[in-house]
Design a protein around this motif. Structure first.
Motif, PDB file in Angstrom:
ATOM      1  N   PHE A 125     -51.565 -57.792  22.376  1.00 18.06           N
ATOM      2  CA  PHE A 125     -51.883 -59.132  21.882  1.00 18.06           C
ATOM      3  C   PHE A 125     -52.902 -59.835  22.770  1.00 18.06           C
ATOM      4  O   PHE A 125     -53.719 -60.634  22.291  1.00 18.06           O
TER       5      PHE A 125
ATOM      6  N   THR B 207     -46.148 -66.384  23.572  1.00 13.60           N
ATOM      7  CA  THR B 207     -45.596 -65.269  22.803  1.00 13.60           C
ATOM      8  C   THR B 207     -44.516 -64.521  23.566  1.00 13.60           C
ATOM      9  O   THR B 207     -43.694 -63.835  22.955  1.00 13.60           O
TER      10      THR B 207
ATOM     11  N   THR C 114     -47.358 -60.062  16.365  1.00 14.23           N
ATOM     12  CA  THR C 114     -46.746 -59.506  17.572  1.00 14.23           C
ATOM     13  C   THR C 114     -45.278 -59.169  17.351  1.00 14.23           C
ATOM     14  O   THR C 114     -44.784 -58.149  17.863  1.00 14.23           O
TER      15      THR C 114
ATOM     16  N   ARG D 289     -55.363 -58.474  16.336  1.00 16.10           N
ATOM     17  CA  ARG D 289     -55.072 -59.872  16.015  1.00 16.10           C
ATOM     18  C   ARG D 289     -54.497 -60.026  14.618  1.00 16.10           C
ATOM     19  O   ARG D 289     -53.830 -61.025  14.325  1.00 16.10           O
TER      20      ARG D 289
END
Length: 228
Positions: A101, A162, A74, A70
């Protein structure tokens, strides 16, 4: 407000929904990509978390290691993977980045859910003659389900949002609408792409909440039968 109005005008134009670069095709790519990444994340994280939670050993280390992911953006992971030999393997860098992720919320919530099951209930089940597998399936798993579902919802929304970064690696999805808008200085298209991603994330969250509510009465009836 002008950009928002122009974005809705762009969305209302039928030509923008058709063809390989249209919204429908990009939406299908986005859902497929997100679904594959989420499925792989569940296959990796849930068995490990549930088993460690059942055993009561090693889970804290696994959770701490997964949470390290985390702290790493990403996009940074995606760029680094693209520069490695994996970058020549099609969409593999993006899949790996999104899986890394999504694993932490799934692993953390599933493990905590298992560990928060009342030990007295577990010991009572064992005292009734249940095997370790029966305790896991009939007692621990149903009681851990709410936190597991919370982790799944969190991971799903994060992956859907994401996955937009896949466009940075030349992959498909709704992110391509945004990057195409940036490349042509088309602000309404950029805003429209962002709105589509936001709405999709909200719809995924709502669908999972609805599914959870539909399953809740079934879990209650099943628990009642087992108790009887």
């Amino acid at each position: 407000m002008g950009a928002i109005v122009d974005a809705f005008t762009w969305l209302a134009t039928g030509a923008n929904w058709q063809g390989e670069s249209g919204v429908w095709n990009r939406l299908a790519e986005h859902l497929y990509f997100s679904g594959v990444c989420l499925l792989l994340s569940c296959l990796i994280a849930l068995p490990v978390a549930l088993w460690l939670g059942h055993l009561g050993r090693g889970g804290a280390l696994a959770v701490n290691l997964s949470n390290v992911g985390r702290a790493v953006p990403t996009l940074a992971v995606l760029v680094l993977l693209t520069l490695t030999p994996l970058g020549r393997q099609g969409d593999l860098p993006t899949v790996v980045a999104l899986v890394l992720f999504a694993v932490p919320p799934l692993l953390t919530n599933a493990y905590i859910g298992m560990r928060e099951v009342d030990r007295a209930v577990v010991e009572a089940a064992r005292g009734m003659g249940m095997s370790g597998w029966q305790v896991f399936v009939r007692v621990e798993l149903p009681l851990a389900y709410p936190l597991m579902m919370t982790g799944l919802r969190s991971a799903s929304v994060q992956v859907v949002a994401t996955a937009t970064l896949a466009a940075m690696a030349g992959e498909g999805g709704l992110g391509r609408i945004i990057t195409a808008g940036f490349n042509t200085y088309n602000t309404p298209q950029v805003v429209a792409g962002a709105l589509l991603v936001a709405v999709l994330a909200l719809l995924v969250e709502g669908a999972l909440v609805a599914a959870d509510r539909l399953l809740a009465p079934m879990r209650g009836r099943d628990s009642g039968r087992r108790t009887a």
